[in-house]
Design a protein around this motif. Structure first.
Motif, PDB file in Angstrom:
ATOM      1  N   VAL A   1      -2.817 -16.090  -6.571  1.00  0.00           N
ATOM      2  CA  VAL A   1      -2.521 -15.217  -5.179  1.00  0.00           C
ATOM      3  C   VAL A   1      -3.147 -14.289  -5.262  1.00  0.00           C
ATOM      4  CG1 VAL A   1      -2.021 -15.831  -3.225  1.00  0.00           C
ATOM      5  CG2 VAL A   1      -2.518 -17.525  -4.449  1.00  0.00           C
ATOM      6  N   ALA A   2      -3.712 -13.106  -5.266  1.00  0.00           N
ATOM      7  CA  ALA A   2      -3.467 -11.837  -4.255  1.00  0.00           C
ATOM      8  C   ALA A   2      -2.384 -11.822  -3.292  1.00  0.00           C
ATOM      9  CB  ALA A   2      -5.296 -10.657  -5.128  1.00  0.00           C
ATOM     10  N   LEU A   3      -2.218  -9.941  -3.053  1.00  0.00           N
ATOM     11  CA  LEU A   3      -1.711  -9.692  -1.995  1.00  0.00           C
ATOM     12  C   LEU A   3      -0.126 -10.609  -1.469  1.00  0.00           C
ATOM     13  CD1 LEU A   3      -4.932  -8.732  -0.049  1.00  0.00           C
ATOM     14  CD2 LEU A   3      -3.202  -7.100  -1.167  1.00  0.00           C
ATOM     15  N   SER A   4       0.442 -11.251  -2.592  1.00  0.00           N
ATOM     16  CA  SER A   4       1.595 -11.142  -1.808  1.00  0.00           C
ATOM     17  C   SER A   4       2.647 -11.856  -2.827  1.00  0.00           C
ATOM     18  CB  SER A   4       1.410 -13.271  -1.630  1.00  0.00           C
ATOM     19  OG  SER A   4       0.909 -13.740  -3.414  1.00  0.00           O
ATOM     20  N   GLY A   5       3.773 -11.502  -2.062  1.00  0.00           N
ATOM     21  CA  GLY A   5       4.821 -11.166  -3.090  1.00  0.00           C
ATOM     22  C   GLY A   5       5.078  -9.985  -4.751  1.00  0.00           C
ATOM     23  N   ASN A   6       5.095 -10.985  -5.575  1.00  0.00           N
ATOM     24  CA  ASN A   6       5.360  -9.283  -6.694  1.00  0.00           C
ATOM     25  C   ASN A   6       4.333  -8.311  -7.389  1.00  0.00           C
ATOM     26  OD1 ASN A   6       7.692 -11.104  -7.785  1.00  0.00           O
ATOM     27  ND2 ASN A   6       5.885 -12.875  -8.693  1.00  0.00           N
ATOM     28  N   GLU A   7       3.283  -8.960  -6.870  1.00  0.00           N
ATOM     29  CA  GLU A   7       2.602  -7.417  -7.672  1.00  0.00           C
ATOM     30  C   GLU A   7       2.243  -6.630  -6.319  1.00  0.00           C
ATOM     31  OE1 GLU A   7      -0.629  -7.227 -10.664  1.00  0.00           O
ATOM     32  OE2 GLU A   7       0.350  -9.026 -11.315  1.00  0.00           O
ATOM     33  N   ALA A   8       1.989  -6.849  -5.202  1.00  0.00           N
ATOM     34  CA  ALA A   8       1.720  -6.325  -4.322  1.00  0.00           C
ATOM     35  C   ALA A   8       3.374  -5.288  -3.435  1.00  0.00           C
ATOM     36  CB  ALA A   8       0.766  -6.977  -2.656  1.00  0.00           C
ATOM     37  N   GLY A   9       4.240  -6.014  -3.452  1.00  0.00           N
ATOM     38  CA  GLY A   9       5.618  -5.913  -3.154  1.00  0.00           C
ATOM     39  C   GLY A   9       5.558  -5.720  -1.331  1.00  0.00           C
ATOM     40  N   LEU A  10       4.468  -6.119  -0.776  1.00  0.00           N
ATOM     41  CA  LEU A  10       4.645  -6.082   0.528  1.00  0.00           C
ATOM     42  C   LEU A  10       5.030  -7.226   1.181  1.00  0.00           C
ATOM     43  CD1 LEU A  10       1.031  -4.368   0.705  1.00  0.00           C
ATOM     44  CD2 LEU A  10       3.025  -3.306   0.672  1.00  0.00           C
ATOM     45  N   THR A  11       5.586  -6.508   2.737  1.00  0.00           N
ATOM     46  CA  THR A  11       6.037  -7.562   3.307  1.00  0.00           C
ATOM     47  C   THR A  11       4.661  -8.136   4.706  1.00  0.00           C
ATOM     48  OG1 THR A  11       6.411  -6.423   5.202  1.00  0.00           O
ATOM     49  CG2 THR A  11       8.214  -7.114   3.639  1.00  0.00           C
ATOM     50  N   PRO A  12       4.517  -8.762   4.729  1.00  0.00           N
ATOM     51  CA  PRO A  12       3.718  -9.645   5.751  1.00  0.00           C
ATOM     52  C   PRO A  12       3.699  -8.370   6.351  1.00  0.00           C
ATOM     53  CG  PRO A  12       4.866 -11.637   5.407  1.00  0.00           C
ATOM     54  CD  PRO A  12       5.696 -10.435   4.874  1.00  0.00           C
ATOM     55  N   SER A  13       4.320  -7.863   7.162  1.00  0.00           N
ATOM     56  CA  SER A  13       4.410  -7.172   8.447  1.00  0.00           C
ATOM     57  C   SER A  13       4.225  -6.465   8.047  1.00  0.00           C
ATOM     58  CB  SER A  13       5.293  -7.355   9.311  1.00  0.00           C
ATOM     59  OG  SER A  13       6.577  -6.611   8.407  1.00  0.00           O
ATOM     60  N   GLU A  14       4.159  -5.346   6.481  1.00  0.00           N
ATOM     61  CA  GLU A  14       3.163  -4.113   5.623  1.00  0.00           C
ATOM     62  C   GLU A  14       1.934  -3.903   5.460  1.00  0.00           C
ATOM     63  OE1 GLU A  14       7.044  -2.459   4.382  1.00  0.00           O
ATOM     64  OE2 GLU A  14       6.455  -4.124   2.561  1.00  0.00           O
ATOM     65  N   LEU A  15       1.455  -5.953   4.962  1.00  0.00           N
ATOM     66  CA  LEU A  15       1.081  -5.839   4.761  1.00  0.00           C
ATOM     67  C   LEU A  15      -0.322  -5.960   5.689  1.00  0.00           C
ATOM     68  CD1 LEU A  15      -1.525  -6.885   3.253  1.00  0.00           C
ATOM     69  CD2 LEU A  15      -0.921  -9.094   3.075  1.00  0.00           C
ATOM     70  N   ALA A  16       0.489  -6.379   7.142  1.00  0.00           N
ATOM     71  CA  ALA A  16      -0.913  -6.361   8.320  1.00  0.00           C
ATOM     72  C   ALA A  16      -0.932  -5.108   9.295  1.00  0.00           C
ATOM     73  CB  ALA A  16       0.403  -7.049   9.414  1.00  0.00           C
ATOM     74  N   ALA A  17       0.111  -4.252   8.172  1.00  0.00           N
ATOM     75  CA  ALA A  17       0.036  -2.593   9.548  1.00  0.00           C
ATOM     76  C   ALA A  17      -0.958  -1.867   8.465  1.00  0.00           C
ATOM     77  CB  ALA A  17       1.161  -2.197   9.705  1.00  0.00           C
ATOM     78  N   GLN A  18      -1.809  -2.669   6.791  1.00  0.00           N
ATOM     79  CA  GLN A  18      -2.167  -1.595   7.010  1.00  0.00           C
ATOM     80  C   GLN A  18      -3.539  -1.978   7.093  1.00  0.00           C
ATOM     81  OE1 GLN A  18      -2.295  -2.454   2.747  1.00  0.00           O
ATOM     82  NE2 GLN A  18      -0.280  -0.556   2.290  1.00  0.00           N
ATOM     83  N   SER A  19      -4.447  -0.756   7.021  1.00  0.00           N
ATOM     84  CA  SER A  19      -5.930  -0.530   7.058  1.00  0.00           C
ATOM     85  C   SER A  19      -6.456  -1.546   6.114  1.00  0.00           C
ATOM     86  CB  SER A  19      -6.667   1.199   7.568  1.00  0.00           C
ATOM     87  OG  SER A  19      -6.691   1.442   5.902  1.00  0.00           O
ATOM     88  N   PRO A  20      -8.202  -1.896   6.827  1.00  0.00           N
ATOM     89  CA  PRO A  20      -8.184  -2.932   5.814  1.00  0.00           C
ATOM     90  C   PRO A  20      -9.055  -1.767   4.393  1.00  0.00           C
ATOM     91  CG  PRO A  20      -9.804  -2.326   8.060  1.00  0.00           C
ATOM     92  CD  PRO A  20      -8.900  -1.521   8.306  1.00  0.00           C
ATOM     93  N   ASP A  21      -9.330  -0.479   4.242  1.00  0.00           N
ATOM     94  CA  ASP A  21      -9.431  -0.185   2.887  1.00  0.00           C
ATOM     95  C   ASP A  21      -7.688   0.051   2.776  1.00  0.00           C
ATOM     96  OD1 ASP A  21     -12.199   0.699   3.282  1.00  0.00           O
ATOM     97  OD2 ASP A  21     -10.724   2.742   4.497  1.00  0.00           O
TER      98      ASP A  21
END
Length: 91
Positions: A41-61
């Motif tokens: 699974v990508a874009l979760s926890g350990n390697e991304a280091g982003l919370t769901p709200s931080e991920l939601a705030a990012q642009s598609p790029d």
């Protein structure tokens, strides 16, 4: 944690009947080495280091850039399935 200890603790066997889901290269390698079906699974926890709200705030790029860094393909072992949630998480 040793996968075989997990099998004993959970009362599951054979290893190929187990699905291991992980978001780290080490965890993916562990599942494959133990003989489990392994899902990366990508874009979760350990390697991304982003919370769901931080991920939601990012642009598609921005999400695409994070995804390219966190891709489970970077692991040494082949996966049985790759999942990369490229869109913002739903709450």
């Amino acid at each position: 944690m040793n996968m075989y200890k997990c099998f004993l603790d959970l009362g599951v066997w054979p290893a190929h009947a187990v699905v291991k889901v992980d978001d780290t290269g080490v965890g993916i390698d562990e599942g494959v080495a133990a003989g489990c079906w392994t899902v990366g699974v990508a874009l979760s926890g350990n390697e991304a280091g982003l919370t769901p709200s931080e991920l939601a705030a990012q642009s598609p790029d921005q999400r695409s850039e994070v995804c390219s860094f966190c891709r489970p393909e970077r692991t040494r072992s082949p996966l049985h399935h790759r999942h990369s949630r490229r869109s913002a998480p739903r709450h």
